[in-house]
Design a protein around this motif. Structure first.
Motif, short mmCIF file in Angstrom:
data_model
loop_
_atom_site.label_atom_id
_atom_site.label_comp_id
_atom_site.label_asym_id
_atom_site.label_seq_id
_atom_site.Cartn_x
_atom_site.Cartn_y
_atom_site.Cartn_z
N TYR B 106 21.37 18.54 11.61
CA TYR B 106 22.28 18.98 12.66
C TYR B 106 21.97 20.43 13.06
CZ TYR B 106 25.20 14.80 12.40
OH TYR B 106 25.66 13.51 12.47
N TRP B 305 31.71 11.80 13.26
CA TRP B 305 31.95 12.00 14.70
C TRP B 305 31.65 10.73 15.50
CZ3 TRP B 305 27.98 11.94 18.44
CH2 TRP B 305 26.67 11.93 17.95
N GLN B 306 30.57 10.01 15.09
CA GLN B 306 30.26 8.77 15.79
C GLN B 306 31.30 7.69 15.49
OE1 GLN B 306 26.11 8.45 14.42
NE2 GLN B 306 25.66 7.70 16.46
N GLU B 308 34.41 8.17 14.85
CA GLU B 308 35.63 8.43 15.60
C GLU B 308 35.47 7.97 17.05
OE1 GLU B 308 38.42 9.06 14.58
OE2 GLU B 308 39.57 9.79 16.29
N ASP B 368 33.80 20.08 19.83
CA ASP B 368 34.27 18.70 20.02
C ASP B 368 33.72 17.81 18.91
OD1 ASP B 368 35.60 16.62 21.39
OD2 ASP B 368 33.69 15.96 22.23
N MET B 369 32.46 17.99 18.55
CA MET B 369 31.89 17.14 17.49
C MET B 369 32.53 17.45 16.14
SD MET B 369 27.96 16.89 18.73
CE MET B 369 27.32 15.81 17.47
N LEU B 372 35.91 15.80 16.29
CA LEU B 372 35.73 14.35 16.13
C LEU B 372 35.52 14.01 14.66
CD1 LEU B 372 33.39 13.42 19.12
CD2 LEU B 372 35.59 12.36 18.64
N SER B 373 34.73 14.83 13.97
CA SER B 373 34.47 14.58 12.55
C SER B 373 35.75 14.69 11.74
CB SER B 373 33.45 15.57 12.02
OG SER B 373 32.28 15.51 12.78
N GLY B 376 37.84 11.75 12.48
CA GLY B 376 37.22 10.54 11.94
C GLY B 376 37.59 10.32 10.49
N SER B 397 36.79 11.66 22.34
CA SER B 397 35.65 10.79 22.64
C SER B 397 35.28 10.89 24.11
CB SER B 397 35.98 9.33 22.32
OG SER B 397 36.48 9.23 21.02
N TYR B 400 33.48 14.05 24.75
CA TYR B 400 32.08 14.04 24.34
C TYR B 400 31.20 13.39 25.40
CZ TYR B 400 27.78 13.17 21.91
OH TYR B 400 26.45 13.15 21.58
#
Ligand code: FES
Lengths: 166, 419
Positions: B106, B305-306, B308, B368-369, B372-373, B376, B397, B400
């Motif tokens: 990352y 994050w994905q 979520e 935002d990520m 989201l994490s 999540g 979401s 993003y």
């Protein structure tokens, strides 16, 4: 060795491609089949449950094809649902695969609802999806009624009718 | 055949046969690196070091691990952890390296975004990098299920179920992937094959390609300055070392890399020795049970994050079911960063702080990520300050997706027009 006769080289190239394509195709078929469930797995796909000892209003759980199956004998005050109820011997049953239709978690039975903790999906007493991400109600496994017994893994006209309505 | 002469030394013997000198020059001694880069450019070599750790510790583990649904759990939690000498060390190194690899990936990726290193000839570097991220995700997931604990089992259940979203063949596809009606022994053994054999080979190949793709466009630098590497390289070789804007990869940059790797290794082994728990989910110390879902399922931190975004959508739009929308959004999120070179409509290569709009965009994306994490990891049915988590997840979401497909092109088109 000469490369003058390029026609001949082209022909050799084309015939090699043809052989390779046929071979490649069959290898793919073989690979696909190798990953398919084994015959022993498929053979274990039938389960018989005797419904007569079930108590009303109590969730009964069995496994079929390694999946949890919910069986609930409905009490008189639970809402009947002609689209989904399995009627055996005059009594109404909710019979469904106990895996959330969203991503496959096992919902828990709490006060007349099936609640999926994973992403908050909720199903009603008959297994209809009423809230959250699940795209459809809990799936009804293929069944056949045999007296007071339910055979899972085989279809029957009763099952076909429910699938069409649900 | 080349003209082989009697060799003057061992080095010469190899050089005549393998062109060792030429190879070394291309790979290191005359591979030019801009002087103007910072420690953030060392992440690549740190990742390489981590990959070596993963590979070696994996070899040690594979000698005792049993890919059988009945034996797997004990072979990890009893044999490797209790019986094998230093088994615990390999396991913790493997688990922590997997987790930290994603942290560094990352950082590596966001460095690339911040300095906009993904365009003007560097697209292939970028795309192969994102591809590596995706294959690493598959590698991490297939490894995560091997200990056959509760979280492993249900992660496998949920992830394989995702393929049920494919139109028409979905259900059959899920059964085919699992090799059974539910996740069970055949699923374990085939994911074992993927984890220890197929995916590592693919990863090594793509890493090689990722390196190769750097050779021509070369690495970016702190100012996004365009450097004529041939010219600057010649300057360096002719002795104008100070004037030249580049240094050779070896000994110039790699020496510095090794320094960062050393610092990183101290941190890494501190984690392995004293803080290994964050890479081990307590639920996974319970053996897999196909008839009981843990009350709260969540993936490892690097997928949150994905995840979520996957569950961020809870309503149907016309014929599209909520779960399908979630799936589409999830798949998009997986590949979205790979599209940056084409969604960025400007040809400027400059660090984000040189452009207000892009700078704000970058930090909003990052925050935002992170949010989201965080969400999540929280249960979907909770709420924060009276707002339902589901709604917050939905907004994050949408944000993003909006940032990637709407705001990035907008900002960069403005940038192009404004110049
Ligand atoms: S798996 Fe049940 S709501 Fe997602």
């Amino acid at each position: 060795m000469s490369l003058e006769n390029s026609e001949r080289r082209k022909f050799i190239g084309a015939s090699f491609s043809a052989v390779a394509a046929v071979g490649g195709f069959f290898s793919l078929v073989a690979m696909k089949k190798t990953w398919d469930p084994l015959p022993s797995v498929k053979a274990a796909g039938f389960t018989t449950v005797d419904l007569s000892p079930l108590k009303e209003g109590e969730l009964h759980q069995i496994t079929w094809r390694k999946k949890p199956i919910f069986i609930l004998k409905k009490t008189a005050d639970m809402k009947a649902d002609d689209n989904r109820d399995v009627i055996v011997d005059g009594a109404r049953y909710t019979v469904c695969i106990g895996l959330c239709t969203h991503l496959g978690c096992i919902p828990s039975y709490k006060s007349g609802q099936f609640i999926c903790a994973c992403h908050g999906g909720i199903f009603d007493i008959s297994g209809n999806a009423v809230f959250g991400p699940p795209p459809r109600g809990l799936d009804i496994p293929p069944f056949k009624i045999d007296g007071t017994k339910l055979v899972l893994g085989e279809t029957s006209p009763e099952f076909e009718k429910l699938v069409k309505k649900a | 055949m080349a003209n082989i002469k009697k060799s003057t030394s061992l080095g010469d013997w190899f050089d005549q046969r393998l062109a060792v000198k030429k190879f070394w020059n291309v790979m290191a001694a005359e591979y030019w690196i801009p002087k103007n880069i910072s420690f953030l450019w060392a992440m690549g070599v740190i990742l390489l070091a981590l990959f070596v750790i993963l590979f070696v510790s994996g070899l040690m583990l594979v000698m005792y691990y049993k890919p059988d649904a009945k034996l797997a759990f004990d072979s990890v939690n009893y044999t490797i952890m209790q019986e094998v000498e230093y088994g615990w060390l390999w396991r913790h190194m493997h688990g922590i390296a997997a987790s930290i690899t994603f942290l560094i990936i990352y950082i590596h990726t966001f460095t690339g975004i911040y300095y906009r290193s993904y365009k003007n000839g560097r697209e292939m570097i970028w795309v192969s990098g994102i591809l590596l991220f995706i294959i690493f995700s598959a590698e991490a997931f297939s490894g995560y299920m091997l200990p056959w604990g509760q979280m492993s089992y249900w992660a496998a259940q949920v992830i394989t179920q995702l393929f049920g979203g494919v139109p028409i063949i979905g259900d059959a596809l899920v059964e085919w992937i699992r090799g059974d009606y539910a996740v069970s022994d055949p699923t374990l053994t085939r994911f074992y094959m993927l984890h220890v054999c197929l995916l590592p080979i693919v990863i090594i190949a793509v890493i090689a390609f990722h390196f190769y793709s750097l050779r021509f466009p070369h690495v970016n630098n702190l100012d996004g300055e365009e450097i004529d590497f041939d010219l600057e390289g010649e300057k360096y070789l002719s002795g104008k070392v100070k004037e030249s804007k580049v240094i050779p990869f070896w000994p110039g940059f790699l020496a510095k890399d090794f320094f960062y790797v050393s610092i990183f290794m101290i941190f890494f082994f501190y984690l392995v020795g004293f803080n290994y728990n964050f890479a081990m989910d307590p639920i996974n110390f319970e053996p897999a049970n196909s008839l009981k879902t843990p009350t709260h399922i969540y993936p490892e931190w690097y997928f949150l994050w994905q995840y979520e975004i996957l569950r961020g959508f809870f309503f149907d739009i016309g014929p599209l079911k909520a779960s399908d929308i979630g799936l589409i959004a999830f798949s998009f999120a997986g590949v979205s960063l790979g599209l940056l070179p084409w969604l960025d409509r400007s040809d400027v290569v400059a660090p984000a702080h040189k452009n207000r709009g892009f700078f704000i965009w970058f930090w909003v994306l990052l925050v935002d990520m992170i949010l989201l994490s965080i969400f999540g990891k929280l249960p979907a049915d909770g709420s924060i300050m009276g707002i339902n988590n589901t709604y917050i997840g939905f907004v994050l979401s949408i944000l993003y997706i909006g940032l990637i497909v709407v705001f990035l092109p907008l900002i960069t088109i403005l940038e192009r027009k404004g110049r």
